[in-house]
Design an enzyme around this catalytic site. Structure first.
Site, PDB file in Angstrom:
ATOM      1  N   GLY A 130       0.896  -1.081   0.088  1.00  0.00           N
ATOM      2  CA  GLY A 130       0.049   0.117   0.105  1.00  0.00           C
ATOM      3  C   GLY A 130       0.823   1.173  -0.056  1.00  0.00           C
ATOM      4  N   PHE A 189      19.071 -18.374  -0.602  1.00  0.00           N
ATOM      5  CA  PHE A 189      17.916 -18.849   0.218  1.00  0.00           C
ATOM      6  C   PHE A 189      17.183 -19.822  -0.531  1.00  0.00           C
ATOM      7  CE2 PHE A 189      14.147 -16.465   2.407  1.00  0.00           C
ATOM      8  CZ  PHE A 189      14.703 -16.182   3.322  1.00  0.00           C
ATOM      9  N   GLN A 213       0.765 -21.442   2.115  1.00  0.00           N
ATOM     10  CA  GLN A 213       1.746 -22.175   2.488  1.00  0.00           C
ATOM     11  C   GLN A 213       1.932 -22.242   4.059  1.00  0.00           C
ATOM     12  OE1 GLN A 213       5.792 -19.724   2.136  1.00  0.00           O
ATOM     13  NE2 GLN A 213       5.919 -21.121   0.510  1.00  0.00           N
ATOM     14  N   HIS A 268       4.064 -23.202   7.444  1.00  0.00           N
ATOM     15  CA  HIS A 268       5.604 -23.085   7.798  1.00  0.00           C
ATOM     16  C   HIS A 268       5.879 -24.161   8.782  1.00  0.00           C
ATOM     17  CE1 HIS A 268       9.606 -21.775   9.082  1.00  0.00           C
ATOM     18  NE2 HIS A 268       9.759 -21.249   8.068  1.00  0.00           N
ATOM     19  N   LEU A 310       7.209 -17.127  14.254  1.00  0.00           N
ATOM     20  CA  LEU A 310       8.162 -18.259  13.447  1.00  0.00           C
ATOM     21  C   LEU A 310       9.468 -18.292  13.968  1.00  0.00           C
ATOM     22  CD1 LEU A 310       7.742 -18.950  10.129  1.00  0.00           C
ATOM     23  CD2 LEU A 310       9.298 -16.824   9.930  1.00  0.00           C
ATOM     24  N   GLU A 321      14.036 -20.914   9.398  1.00  0.00           N
ATOM     25  CA  GLU A 321      14.655 -22.197   8.854  1.00  0.00           C
ATOM     26  C   GLU A 321      16.173 -22.413   9.306  1.00  0.00           C
ATOM     27  OE1 GLU A 321      11.822 -23.270   5.529  1.00  0.00           O
ATOM     28  OE2 GLU A 321      13.495 -22.303   4.759  1.00  0.00           O
ATOM     29  N   ARG A 334       9.750 -27.175   2.947  1.00  0.00           N
ATOM     30  CA  ARG A 334       8.693 -26.917   4.121  1.00  0.00           C
ATOM     31  C   ARG A 334       7.568 -27.744   4.052  1.00  0.00           C
ATOM     32  NH1 ARG A 334       8.301 -20.394   3.601  1.00  0.00           N
ATOM     33  NH2 ARG A 334      10.520 -19.960   4.263  1.00  0.00           N
ATOM     34  N   HIS A 355       1.251 -19.607   6.680  1.00  0.00           N
ATOM     35  CA  HIS A 355       2.311 -18.926   6.836  1.00  0.00           C
ATOM     36  C   HIS A 355       1.956 -17.715   5.625  1.00  0.00           C
ATOM     37  CE1 HIS A 355       6.217 -16.865   7.257  1.00  0.00           C
ATOM     38  NE2 HIS A 355       6.745 -17.339   5.929  1.00  0.00           N
ATOM     39  N   GLU A 367      -0.074  -9.149  -0.822  1.00  0.00           N
ATOM     40  CA  GLU A 367      -0.517 -10.385  -0.367  1.00  0.00           C
ATOM     41  C   GLU A 367      -1.841 -10.453  -0.807  1.00  0.00           C
ATOM     42  OE1 GLU A 367       1.108 -12.049   3.086  1.00  0.00           O
ATOM     43  OE2 GLU A 367      -0.292 -13.817   2.889  1.00  0.00           O
ATOM     44  N   ARG A 375       5.071 -20.166  -3.027  1.00  0.00           N
ATOM     45  CA  ARG A 375       6.108 -18.992  -2.902  1.00  0.00           C
ATOM     46  C   ARG A 375       7.571 -19.387  -2.483  1.00  0.00           C
ATOM     47  NH1 ARG A 375       7.685 -14.855   0.868  1.00  0.00           N
ATOM     48  NH2 ARG A 375       6.567 -16.075   2.409  1.00  0.00           N
TER      49      ARG A 375
HETATM   50  C1  FAD Z   1       6.584 -14.056   9.816  1.00  0.00           C
HETATM   51  C2  FAD Z   1       6.547 -13.736   8.392  1.00  0.00           C
HETATM   52  C3  FAD Z   1       7.822 -13.608   7.695  1.00  0.00           C
HETATM   53  C4  FAD Z   1       7.985 -13.177   6.446  1.00  0.00           C
HETATM   54  N1  FAD Z   1       8.985 -13.337   6.008  1.00  0.00           N
HETATM   55  C5  FAD Z   1       9.142 -12.825   4.494  1.00  0.00           C
HETATM   56  C6  FAD Z   1      10.465 -12.712   3.849  1.00  0.00           C
HETATM   57  O1  FAD Z   1      11.415 -12.793   4.418  1.00  0.00           O
HETATM   58  N2  FAD Z   1      10.574 -12.484   2.604  1.00  0.00           N
HETATM   59  C7  FAD Z   1       9.487 -12.209   1.928  1.00  0.00           C
HETATM   60  O2  FAD Z   1       9.370 -11.611   0.729  1.00  0.00           O
HETATM   61  N3  FAD Z   1       8.069 -12.096   2.568  1.00  0.00           N
HETATM   62  C8  FAD Z   1       8.255 -12.700   3.750  1.00  0.00           C
HETATM   63  N4  FAD Z   1       6.772 -12.871   4.415  1.00  0.00           N
HETATM   64  C9  FAD Z   1       5.681 -12.661   3.511  1.00  0.00           C
HETATM   65  C10 FAD Z   1       5.452 -10.843   3.206  1.00  0.00           C
HETATM   66  O3  FAD Z   1       6.077 -10.308   4.481  1.00  0.00           O
HETATM   67  C11 FAD Z   1       3.949 -10.526   3.284  1.00  0.00           C
HETATM   68  O4  FAD Z   1       3.540 -11.193   2.230  1.00  0.00           O
HETATM   69  C12 FAD Z   1       3.845  -9.194   3.071  1.00  0.00           C
HETATM   70  O5  FAD Z   1       4.372  -8.351   4.007  1.00  0.00           O
HETATM   71  C13 FAD Z   1       2.266  -8.742   2.830  1.00  0.00           C
HETATM   72  O6  FAD Z   1       2.201  -7.334   2.454  1.00  0.00           O
HETATM   73  P1  FAD Z   1       1.053  -6.332   2.329  1.00  0.00           P
HETATM   74  O7  FAD Z   1       1.700  -4.887   1.938  1.00  0.00           O
HETATM   75  O8  FAD Z   1       0.417  -6.942   1.292  1.00  0.00           O
HETATM   76  O9  FAD Z   1      -0.044  -6.608   3.610  1.00  0.00           O
HETATM   77  P2  FAD Z   1       0.184  -5.895   5.023  1.00  0.00           P
HETATM   78  O10 FAD Z   1       1.800  -5.526   5.614  1.00  0.00           O
HETATM   79  O11 FAD Z   1      -0.174  -7.107   5.909  1.00  0.00           O
HETATM   80  O12 FAD Z   1      -0.549  -4.678   5.161  1.00  0.00           O
HETATM   81  C14 FAD Z   1      -2.036  -4.920   5.098  1.00  0.00           C
HETATM   82  C15 FAD Z   1      -2.510  -3.496   5.396  1.00  0.00           C
HETATM   83  O13 FAD Z   1      -3.846  -3.375   5.242  1.00  0.00           O
HETATM   84  C16 FAD Z   1      -4.709  -2.666   6.162  1.00  0.00           C
HETATM   85  N5  FAD Z   1      -5.880  -3.280   6.206  1.00  0.00           N
HETATM   86  C17 FAD Z   1      -6.425  -4.572   6.102  1.00  0.00           C
HETATM   87  N6  FAD Z   1      -7.476  -4.835   6.167  1.00  0.00           N
HETATM   88  C18 FAD Z   1      -8.051  -3.325   6.149  1.00  0.00           C
HETATM   89  C19 FAD Z   1      -9.446  -3.003   6.159  1.00  0.00           C
HETATM   90  N7  FAD Z   1     -10.208  -3.467   6.192  1.00  0.00           N
HETATM   91  N8  FAD Z   1      -9.472  -1.562   6.035  1.00  0.00           N
HETATM   92  C20 FAD Z   1      -8.183  -0.655   6.114  1.00  0.00           C
HETATM   93  N9  FAD Z   1      -7.076  -1.143   6.024  1.00  0.00           N
HETATM   94  C21 FAD Z   1      -6.961  -2.606   6.126  1.00  0.00           C
HETATM   95  C22 FAD Z   1      -3.760  -2.936   7.794  1.00  0.00           C
HETATM   96  O14 FAD Z   1      -3.850  -2.197   8.341  1.00  0.00           O
HETATM   97  C23 FAD Z   1      -2.251  -2.953   6.825  1.00  0.00           C
HETATM   98  O15 FAD Z   1      -1.708  -1.737   6.774  1.00  0.00           O
HETATM   99  C24 FAD Z   1       6.823 -12.928   5.751  1.00  0.00           C
HETATM  100  C25 FAD Z   1       5.529 -13.208   6.436  1.00  0.00           C
HETATM  101  C26 FAD Z   1       5.300 -13.449   7.643  1.00  0.00           C
HETATM  102  C27 FAD Z   1       4.062 -13.312   8.284  1.00  0.00           C
END
Ligand code: FAD
Ligand code: HEM
Ligand code: SF4
Ligand code: F3S
Ligand code: FES
Lengths: 120, 293, 612, 131
Positions: C15, C113, C233, C235, C245, C248, C281, C346, C370, C381
């Site tokens: 975003g 990785f 996915q 984990h 988490l 690994e 995994r 995950h 995501e 992924r």
């Molecule tokens: C523990 C963990 C480790 C990870 N490690 C990696 C990694 O090493 N490398 C990698 O590439 N990926 C990794 N990932 C995956 C990656 O981090 C996520 O897929 C990614 O950060 C998702 O980002 P996003 O911007 O789509 O959503 P998010 O960062 O989840 O943001 C969602 C946003 O939407 C807002 N929102 C949601 N619903 C509403 C609503 N109804 N109204 C208004 N706002 C709303 C929230 O407030 C938030 O600001 C990991 C994920 C996890 C959980």
């Protein structure tokens, strides 16, 4: 937004002076205490004894500097403490004025007394 | 989460006493303690081996709801499991006893910075605080020195404003064109230097613990100063930007307000040496003005 | 009512990046997020960002690895765009001040990785996501982009043409969490959904409590199909009580998995006789669950990950942060006792169907991050591929929404002449609303009015009514009960192991949850910061999203990527080189398939056996 | 900071039991600093008797020094000054970024040393005075 605090001379001069006077005070205060409580007993102080010390220009100057440093250090400390409590605006200006006048008064009075003691 | 719902029945102890006079901040607590005590006595013999429960006392306030306009503490008995955190406990209480119990939380792993509470007299992250490490009853309150919106939720606007005041963004107009895939160079030592400062999660615990910030609304506060440190010490920014940053910091309500109380450093869940950073910036500011240092 | 050119919903990595891009393209942008931006779950990502930066590496290798990792369910145009744009966008993060880890010569470091043929994962310590999130937010602050934080977006203002492909999105309706007031936000040029993952559909997840698939559900009900939702996915090593988490790295350094009898089950029971704990995994996750299911789990819930034999010195040197995690979140000292671990949800590979420009079939509606499915991850992924997706497709969606010309997309969206209808799977219950008024009296699906002018106002009306209905009800069921039931069903039946019977059971329970949701009520009478209300609405979204996951899992009778089916444990390229799409048609899910695009810019990716 | 209602003792100094070393040091330093500046003003006032004449000065000083209560106060002043000096040195170290990890220990050390010095000085200060 960043430049919103205007009435203050930036740079931390006051802060630095507070530290410098502190360092100076450590030495002089220790000397002062030692001289007047351990070497000479406070109870035995007489005008004559005081005068004998004050006549020495070095001692006189040290004491005046001690007074100025102590006053600045103390008064600036008090001012800081008040600002930390969120003093603002006119209040702040008034407090600053009062403190400055009080310190100038204190220093003037102190120097006058010292001159009198030295008997000049 | 494995905080299951089908735990043995616990007393629904979140209701305030009927008598409105009794709704003082402390009085309901005593009342509850008696109730809770009774029930405990009944259940302990049979279920001794099963599980213990912990007593949490949670601060409640809601400007809109009649019974909650006067702040009070509510008691909840939460079944204890190994590894349970303060956040788990309040979530359990909310999902099981009182769905109106309100608090911010999201990541459950100390990265989002939403759930800094005042737990047993100290600012802590709910999700990073083990129940087992606390003495009971556990008192959970909103962060002090911030306006309470409702229950454990405080108004963070002032904190955000202070963070924004220090121009919290990288400033270097001279970066190469990204399409050339040419990065700015930075030594490992320099990255190491700013590393700790970059870990801040904006939880506000430090600001809440600082007496100076409490008294002086304009004081930038430890988190914002640390944010500025993160940029001022990063060699990728040119010297004139650093000077500009120091000018912001050296104003009356900037770094000089810090009285080295160290409480910010003590409560920071990310172990950022805040006091050290603030002190270093004081010296930097003085150095800048005394060219000969 | 508020009005902006581009409205970005969600302020995680995707975003924020979209907002910056739209701002740079000259649009007046607003970010609307239920959390303050720095609270978003992007901050939890640890590993890193994949980008072909070094000499010897090449975007084509990155694309190839990604395609192979996806088990040939990624669309080549998307995969190639990701690989091509990632280097520049990663370097741009560096220019914005991101504190990447460095080499001796001052360049950014990259590490190897899983699944990558070259060390191309750019990282910033073990907290890459945290830094990415904060750097992006800093850019938003720098540009003075308007942020409406703690505004919960409830609905999209979409016109109600019969064919979803003809619909238009004109804004959003959100409520201010602090005050409870419901307001409309008019978007002149476009709405970008970036609401993150739907992890809360499962009982045990590494995702945040805020990851409730709101964007998925809103887009779905408005008429945008959800794609490949069955690919989730898991984990293998997350802490049982919180889902935190455990990387690994522990197994990489030599950590060993034991069952409750102290057996090293990866070998003892022949799950992976060669690589043992280091198998991929999904293999490890299935092994762990088998142990638990066969009664060899600790407390019938988890297994032990033991690293004590590595010795204190080595542990502190290489795995210090793991010690802290286990201590802080599980109360376990990894130096003296083994750590409990179990598989946790995950990442969701699927999401709102978009093209390479981030646009959905509804004009003016975009999705990135995501919550979207372009699709680059296909069936699985690769670690480190989500963060580049955020910045690459976040940027593209933002720019395109602001009116920049990014060229004609090759990926098609929505129900069209290139899709194949689902015909033969028998459903245990009628999914979807099926005549129920699911939102406590207000259906809240599809569009409301055909004319662009009135649509926002009418959606606001509808949303206000919906909130009032929920608030006015004095008794009934509480959402937490329904949510727990739903989460348990998903974890029990649509988890790592999937059988036809199990998935059908899950669908029945989801249906029950819908019925119970009829009686849902919000106990908290206050309009101030009513998280009870917010979560109640989220639970409705979770029901819709969970249902699409289960439906996708039911129809896809093969084993591909992260999706395993007991009945057919092989990858079936003959029949299944296609995406599962589910769209909401007047309260009923419609399932169809779109063939995967394996023709790249100058080569075609031939499906090969996925072995490493 | 403005409050939507009064949380009373929850905030500020009602929490004194939960204060940590650094906060106590801050409070004591403040307190002693104010005492010292107060004393400085008094001190100059007393010394001003020199302006009236040598006898007045000698009499004032000796008269005061013969009072038991003054001697007690002097010990108190010494303690205050010693603490302020020791903690002041601690603060100067902190300003220089030295020994920050030991900030709590150095505070306790200042306290203990102050106690020892104050007690040790009692014979000197009490010399030759009767109740
Ligand atoms: C523990 C963990 C480790 C990870 N490690 C990696 C990694 O090493 N490398 C990698 O590439 N990926 C990794 N990932 C995956 C990656 O981090 C996520 O897929 C990614 O950060 C998702 O980002 P996003 O911007 O789509 O959503 P998010 O960062 O989840 O943001 C969602 C946003 O939407 C807002 N929102 C949601 N619903 C509403 C609503 N109804 N109204 C208004 N706002 C709303 C929230 O407030 C938030 O600001 C990991 C994920 C996890 C959980
Ligand atoms: C002799 C050695 C002394 C040392 C090393 C010393 C050191 C310090 C230091 C470092 C501070 C600053 C604290 C801060 O800003 O965080 C301070 C504050 C102060 N000092 Fe001293 N000082 C000494 C003597 C004195 C004397 C003689 C006086 C009285 C005249 C005095 C009065 C004060 C006052 C009033 C403050 C402000 C306290 C506050 O914050 O409220 N000090 N001192
Ligand atoms: S510096 Fe530490 S305590 Fe302060 S906001 Fe940042 S993480 Fe929280
Ligand atoms: S608590 Fe406050 S006074 Fe300074 S050391 Fe921390 S900012
Ligand atoms: S819930 Fe995110 S920091 Fe605690």
């Amino acid at each position: 937004m960043a430049e919103r605090y205007s009435s203050f001379a930036p740079g931390g001069t006051a802060w630095l002076l507070q530290r410098i006077t502190a360092a100076f005070l450590v030495v002089v205060l220790a000397f002062h205490f030692f001289l007047l409580h351990f070497v000479n007993h406070a109870a035995d102080v007489t005008f004559a004894g005081t005068q004998a010390r004050m006549e020495n220009v070095g001692y006189f100057l040290t004491m005046v500097l001690f007074l100025i440093a102590g006053t600045f250090h103390g008064v600036n400390g008090v001012y800081n403490a008040l600002i930390n409590q969120g003093l603002e605006g006119t209040q702040k200006k008034v407090v600053l004025a009062v403190l400055v006048i009080a310190s100038v008064g204190l220093i003037a009075q102190g120097i006058w007394v010292a001159i009198e003691m030295a008997g000049w | 989460m494995s905080t299951q719902q089908q735990e043995p029945e616990q007393p629904e102890s979140q209701e305030a006493p009927e008598d409105p006079e009794m709704r003082g901040a402390e009085s309901p607590v005593d009342e509850k303690e008696k109730q809770g005590g009774d029930i405990d006595q009944q259940t302990t013999p049979e279920s001794e081996l099963e599980e213990e429960s912990v007593l949490i006392k949670v601060f409640r306030y809601d400007p809109e709801v009649e019974g909650k306009q006067e702040p009070r503490f509510d008691d909840f008995h939460v079944p204890f499991e190994k590894g349970m955190t303060v956040l788990d406990a309040v979530m359990y209480a909310r999902d099981t006893y009182d769905s109106s119990l309100t608090f911010r939380h999201s990541c459950r792993q100390a990265v989002c910075g939403s759930d800094a509470f005042f737990v047993n007299g100290k600012q802590r992250l709910g999700c990073k605080t083990q129940i087992a490490d606390l003495s009971q009853p556990i008192r959970i309150e909103p962060l002090p020195h911030q306006e309470v919106v409702k229950d454990l939720v405080v108004d963070m606007d002032h904190f955000y404003d202070q963070m924004h005041t220090v121009e919290p963004y990288f400033q270097n107009e001279e970066t190469p064109d990204a399409s050339d895939l040419e990065e700015q160079r930075q030594s490992r030592e320099n990255r190491e230097k700013v590393k700790m400062s970059t870990r801040c999660i904006w939880c506000g615990a430090c600001m809440s613990s600082c007496n100076i910030a409490a008294g002086d609304n304009e004081y930038l506060g430890p988190a914002a100063i640390n944010k500025a440190y993160r940029f001022a010490m990063d060699n990728r920014e040119p010297a004139d930007v650093k000077e500009h940053r120091l000018r912001i910091l050296e104003q009356e309500h900037g770094v000089w307000r810090c009285q080295t109380q160290f409480s910010c450093t003590e409560v920071c869940p990310k172990d950022i040496p805040l006091t050290e950073h603030i002190q270093e910036l004081k010296r930097e500011a003085v150095k800048k003005n005394l060219k000969f240092w | 009512m508020y009005e902006h050119d581009v409205i970005v919903v969600g302020a995680g990595g995707a975003g924020l990046r979209a907002a910056v891009a739209a701002d740079e393209a000259g649009a007046d942008v607003a970010l609307v997020s239920k959390l303050h931006p720095v609270r978003s779950h992007t901050g939890a990502a640890e590993g890193g960002i994949n980008a072909a930066l070094q000499e010897g590496d090449d975007w084509e290798l990155h694309a190839y690895d990604t395609m192979k990792g996806s088990d040939y369910l990624g669309d080549a145009p998307a995969v190639e765009t990701l690989a091509q744009d990632a280097p520049e966008d990663t370097i741009r993060l560096e220019h914005w001040g991101m504190p990447f880890s460095r080499e001796d010569d001052g360049r950014v470091s990259q590490r190897p990785f899983g699944g990558l043929s070259y060390p191309r994962t750019t990282y910033a310590g073990a907290e890459t996501g945290h830094h990415l999130l904060h750097v992006m937010y800093e850019q938003v602050v720098k540009r003075g982009i308007q942020v409406y934080d703690e505004w919960y977006v409830m609905d999209l203002a979409v016109t109600d043409e019969d064919d979803p492909n003809d619909r238009e999105c004109h804004g959003i309706v959100a409520y201010d969490v602090q005050t409870g007031k419901v307001e409309g936000f008019k978007a002149n040029d476009g709405v970008v959904l970036a609401t993150g993952g739907p992890g809360q559909a499962f009982d045990h997840t590494t995702n945040a409590v805020s990851c409730t698939g709101d964007g998925h559900a809103m887009a779905y009900r408005a008429g945008a199909p959800l794609e490949d939702m069955e690919f989730i996915q898991f984990h293998p090593t997350s802490l049982p009580s919180t889902g935190v988490l455990i990387s690994e790295g522990v197994r990489g350094e030599g950590g060993i998995l034991y069952n409750n009898e102290g057996e090293r089950f990866m070998f003892e029971y022949g799950y992976a006789n060669n690589s043992g704990e280091l198998a991929s995994r999904d293999v490890v996750a299935r092994a762990e669950l088998t142990e638990v299911n066969e009664g060899r789990g600790v407390k019938d819930e988890y297994v032990h990950l033991d690293m004590r034999h590595l010795g204190e010195e080595r542990i502190i040197d290489r795995l210090e942060n793991i010690l802290h995690l286990a201590e802080d979140f599980e109360g376990v000292d990894g130096l003296v006792e083994p750590m409990p671990v179990k598989p946790g949800q995950h990442y969701a590979m699927g999401g709102i169907e978009t093209d390479e420009n981030g646009e959905t079939n509804i004009s003016g509606l975009y999705a990135a991050g995501e919550c979207a499915c372009v699709s680059v991850h296909g069936g699985n992924r690769l670690g480190g591929n989500a963060l580049p997706e955020l910045i690459v497709f976040g940027k593209r969606a933002g720019r395109h929404a602001a009116g920049d010309d990014l060229g004609e997309p090759e990926i098609r969206t929505g129900y069209g002449d290139d899709v194949e209808d689902e015909t033969d799977t028998e459903l245990p219950v009628q999914p979807g609303n099926a005549g129920l008024d699911t939102a406590g009296g207000v259906a809240a699906d599809g569009g409301v009015a055909a004319d662009a002018e009135g649509v926002l106002e009418q959606t606001v009306e509808r949303t206000r009514e919906r909130v009032d209905t929920l608030m006015d009800k004095d008794d009934g069921v509480q959402h937490a009960e329904i949510r727990q039931k739903l989460q348990n069903a998903m974890t029990d039946y649509v988890n790592v192991f999937r059988t036809e019977e199990g998935i059908k059971k899950a669908l029945r329970i989801i249906r029950e949850c819908r019925e119970e949701y009829q009686d849902v009520y919000v106990d908290d009478p206050s309009r101030t910061f009513n998280t009870d209300l917010q979560q109640t609405i989220e639970t409705r979204n979770l029901i819709d999203v969970a249902e699409t996951i289960a439906l996708g899992a039911l129809v896809r009778n093969e084993f591909r990527g992260a999706h395993w089916r007991q009945e057919n444990q092989v990858r079936d390229d003959e029949n299944w080189l296609k995406h599962t799409l589910i769209s909401w048609e007047d309260g009923e899910p419609k399932i169809f398939y779109r063939p995967v695009i394996l023709e790249g810019q100058d080569k075609t990716y031939e499906p090969k056996v996925r072995s490493y | 900071m403005s409050q939507s209602y009064n949380r009373g003792l929850i905030e500020d100094f009602g929490r004194w039991k939960e204060f940590s070393a650094g906060m106590w040091a801050w409070i004591f330093h403040k307190f002693t600093g104010w005492m010292l500046i107060g004393y400085l003003f008094t001190h100059i006032a007393v010394l001003s008797s020199a302006l009236t004449g040598p006898e007045a000065y000698t009499n004032t000083i000796q008269g005061l020094e013969s009072l038991f209560i003054i001697r007690v106060l002097e010990v108190g002043l010494l303690a205050v000054a010693v603490f302020h000096i020791l903690n002041g040195l601690r603060l100067l170290m902190v300003d220089l970024g030295v020994g920050l990890e030991a900030q709590d220990k150095s505070f306790y050390a200042s306290l203990i040393l102050t106690g020892i010095i104050a007690v040790a000085s009692v014979p000197t200060f009490m010399d030759g005075v009767t109740i």
